[in-house]
Design an enzyme around this catalytic site. Structure first.
Site, PDB file in Angstrom:
ATOM      1  N   GLU A   1      -2.044  75.674  51.508  1.00  0.00           N
ATOM      2  CA  GLU A   1      -2.508  76.016  53.238  1.00  0.00           C
ATOM      3  C   GLU A   1      -2.045  77.335  53.440  1.00  0.00           C
ATOM      4  O   GLU A   1      -2.913  77.748  54.132  1.00  0.00           O
ATOM      5  CB  GLU A   1      -1.740  75.283  54.263  1.00  0.00           C
ATOM      6  CG  GLU A   1      -2.587  73.489  54.119  1.00  0.00           C
ATOM      7  CD  GLU A   1      -1.922  73.455  55.319  1.00  0.00           C
ATOM      8  OE1 GLU A   1      -1.710  72.945  55.787  1.00  0.00           O
ATOM      9  OE2 GLU A   1      -1.428  71.895  54.533  1.00  0.00           O
TER      10      GLU A   1
ATOM     11  N   CYS B   1       0.444  67.689  61.379  1.00  0.00           N
ATOM     12  CA  CYS B   1       1.164  67.543  59.925  1.00  0.00           C
ATOM     13  C   CYS B   1       2.583  68.121  59.414  1.00  0.00           C
ATOM     14  O   CYS B   1       3.905  67.356  59.741  1.00  0.00           O
ATOM     15  CB  CYS B   1       0.010  68.311  58.607  1.00  0.00           C
ATOM     16  SG  CYS B   1       0.365  66.943  57.088  1.00  0.00           S
TER      17      CYS B   1
ATOM     18  N   ASN C   1      -2.853  64.793  56.768  1.00  0.00           N
ATOM     19  CA  ASN C   1      -3.074  64.901  55.734  1.00  0.00           C
ATOM     20  C   ASN C   1      -1.444  64.808  54.379  1.00  0.00           C
ATOM     21  O   ASN C   1      -1.214  66.596  54.338  1.00  0.00           O
ATOM     22  CB  ASN C   1      -3.816  66.092  55.078  1.00  0.00           C
ATOM     23  CG  ASN C   1      -5.336  65.580  55.317  1.00  0.00           C
ATOM     24  OD1 ASN C   1      -6.315  65.126  54.767  1.00  0.00           O
ATOM     25  ND2 ASN C   1      -5.722  66.137  56.299  1.00  0.00           N
TER      26      ASN C   1
ATOM     27  N   GLU D   1      -5.995  65.156  61.043  1.00  0.00           N
ATOM     28  CA  GLU D   1      -5.910  66.760  60.270  1.00  0.00           C
ATOM     29  C   GLU D   1      -7.092  66.795  60.031  1.00  0.00           C
ATOM     30  O   GLU D   1      -7.467  66.260  58.487  1.00  0.00           O
ATOM     31  CB  GLU D   1      -4.860  67.345  60.543  1.00  0.00           C
ATOM     32  CG  GLU D   1      -4.655  68.607  59.882  1.00  0.00           C
ATOM     33  CD  GLU D   1      -3.643  68.897  58.441  1.00  0.00           C
ATOM     34  OE1 GLU D   1      -3.254  67.699  57.870  1.00  0.00           O
ATOM     35  OE2 GLU D   1      -2.763  70.067  58.787  1.00  0.00           O
TER      36      GLU D   1
ATOM     37  N   ASN E   1      -5.534  75.911  61.273  1.00  0.00           N
ATOM     38  CA  ASN E   1      -5.551  74.750  61.655  1.00  0.00           C
ATOM     39  C   ASN E   1      -5.443  74.308  62.171  1.00  0.00           C
ATOM     40  O   ASN E   1      -4.373  74.707  62.753  1.00  0.00           O
ATOM     41  CB  ASN E   1      -5.044  74.027  59.555  1.00  0.00           C
ATOM     42  CG  ASN E   1      -4.611  72.724  59.552  1.00  0.00           C
ATOM     43  OD1 ASN E   1      -5.230  72.241  60.139  1.00  0.00           O
ATOM     44  ND2 ASN E   1      -3.803  72.428  58.842  1.00  0.00           N
TER      45      ASN E   1
ATOM     46  N   LYS F   1      -2.344  75.058  63.993  1.00  0.00           N
ATOM     47  CA  LYS F   1      -0.969  74.576  63.461  1.00  0.00           C
ATOM     48  C   LYS F   1       0.260  76.085  63.299  1.00  0.00           C
ATOM     49  O   LYS F   1      -0.362  76.964  62.952  1.00  0.00           O
ATOM     50  CB  LYS F   1      -1.109  74.519  62.250  1.00  0.00           C
ATOM     51  CG  LYS F   1      -0.301  73.766  61.297  1.00  0.00           C
ATOM     52  CD  LYS F   1      -0.708  72.737  60.214  1.00  0.00           C
ATOM     53  CE  LYS F   1      -0.178  71.863  59.019  1.00  0.00           C
ATOM     54  NZ  LYS F   1      -0.549  71.143  57.938  1.00  0.00           N
TER      55      LYS F   1
END
Lengths: 308, 308
Positions: free
Chosen positions: B143, B168, B193, B47, B107, B124
């Site tokens: 995020e 993730c 991550n 990612e 993302n 994501k």
């Protein structure tokens, strides 16, 4: 703050076809007393804890079949267990085959509070196996012949928290834990009878213990709940069955585990407040879930593949 | 029969804030070439593989923020990777921050076939962390400030099977795997991550590796799919991040695992036909799922507790 419930998992070894209910209840009583002596306020017995695992045979004689079911709970054979639990002030979950007054048959578990109150009767939702005998199998797994699926997963307030029952194959399905997690469950109690040999794919046999832990530990972690898995293990009527009863924390960590394949009590202090470590952080459902992305889970039964 | 795809997980060590895109792409090229040399037909990168994990800072300057996003893919910096993959005949998944032409920020992960065809751009769904800076944290996880949630989990036909991307935090949610399993997915590729320190509950820190494996292994088993988890690990800008990239079989068994916290390629032969060991037996969805018992999963976002 802590909200401790001392939970016992009362694993059982095999029950032979010829064993009388009275003898089995005597074993349950011994396990109950040991659990109470070790400080437990709640003891979880296995699935179908009163008889041998009868779905391994085709049973055509209605009278013989009905003999495996309970038509009242407590009944004459099980009343001593209810009485002794009340006397000791200990609650319990007991798995059994249920025949209702209107003729329905369920793989069931009754949950009884420390004061004798019946909290709930859970009826197994995910009934595994097959309906018709299949001659190529070394033994049958005819649960779908003898049980219909139960109506729901429901969590209840008892033992100072929010608790729920599930049975055996239910534990392999993430939906089980999630539906209960969405009711704030803090303790899921699961009895099981799991033959180590899986006839449709024997390549899975050596992974039986790994899978047993994997599904319960992930269900615990992903919903921030304690999970108690309790086996009827050992070789029953020629069929080796998985033991490895265990108590799992909301972190997914095993905090107690059976070492034998026979009658054995394991105990753990389950602080229900530890559930909040996960329910209010990484698995804060209200903050992080996105149900409109999940519609397939309830819109579909089987898989629908992308177009070629 | 076998349907082998040789899959590489290309773990990366830290990317410093000061690192230029060109230098990062050089690292990706080296990993790509190593994967190809070891026979891989598909390589999965982490990612946000092109930059440092910038959500750990508050970035108010729009120009500075935009610098972390890609507005075209391939763009000038990433084209060498696409070109070299096509030359080598190897497909890849690459995670990056996406800025769309109409101003949306995701993302994202792009999946490219061996012939250079863009299979999909995944955005994501489960965006973790927080929106506003919280001073009590040793580092931020913003995020939710910098990315909006993507619209869906979709599986695609590519690499001779049915494949999908996730990123993730998606891997912690059983819904991710199930929605993909209901599309027959055979290979789920997940870059991540993951800071080892989880500020909202540091008691989880020592379990970071256990949880990482637990959620991916259970997702694999419960859906009969290969899962590839690929980290950007090591200490990045002062924040130790989980490595432990791994390739997991449909049985839930880890078949390859990174040993370092840096740039490292691991490879496994993934026979997509092994998915059927589970999809046609214990997890035969069409036979065993009962969606009307699962309605809470899509009817509710947060938990609804039983009445007191």
């Amino acid at each position: 703050m802590t909200r401790d419930v001392v939970v016992a998992a009362a694993q059982m070894g095999p029950i032979a076809k010829a064993d009388e209910r009275g003898a089995v209840v005597d074993r349950l009583l011994a396990l109950l007393r040991e659990a109470a002596a070790r400080g437990a306020g709640l003891v979880v017995f296995p699935e179908l804890a009163l008889t041998t695992f009868f779905p391994r045979w085709v049973i055509d004689d209605p009278e013989e079949l009905d003999h495996y079911y309970e038509s009242e709970m407590p009944g004459p054979d099980t009343k001593p267990l209810f009485d002794e639990a009340l006397r000791l002030g200990i609650g319990f979950q007991l798995g059994y085959a249920e025949l209702t007054s209107d003729g329905h048959r369920y793989n069931a578990a009754i949950l009884v509070e420390r004061d004798g109150r019946i909290v709930s009767t859970y009826r197994k939702v995910h009934v595994p196996g097959h309906e018709e005998p299949e001659d190529w199998r070394p033994f049958q797994h005819l649960e779908r012949r003898y049980f219909e699926p139960g109506p729901e997963f429901a969590a209840h307030r008892a033992f100072g928290g929010i608790v729920a029952s599930a049975l055996c194959n239910d534990r392999r399905w993430p939906e089980t834990y999630r539906v209960l997690g969405l009711q704030g469950v803090e303790l899921v109690m699961i009895g099981y009878n799991t033959p180590i040999h899986y006839a449709p794919d024997p390549g899975q046999d050596h992974l039986a213990g790994f899978h047993n832990n994997l599904v319960m530990a992930s269900g615990a972690y992903q919903n921030g709940t304690w999970v108690v898995g309790v086996a009827k293990g050992g070789e029953e009527e020629g069929v080796p069955s998985l033991a490895e009863s265990q108590i799992i924390a909301p972190s997914g960590e095993v905090v107690a585990r059976a070492l034998t394949e026979g009658d054995e009590v394991i105990v753990a202090v389950c602080d229900l407040d530890r559930c909040n470590d996960y329910k209010t952080t990484v698995f804060d459902f209200a903050r992080y879930r996105l149900p409109d992305r999940y519609h397939r889970i309830t819109d579909q039964i089987g898989a629908e593949l992308p177009p070629p």
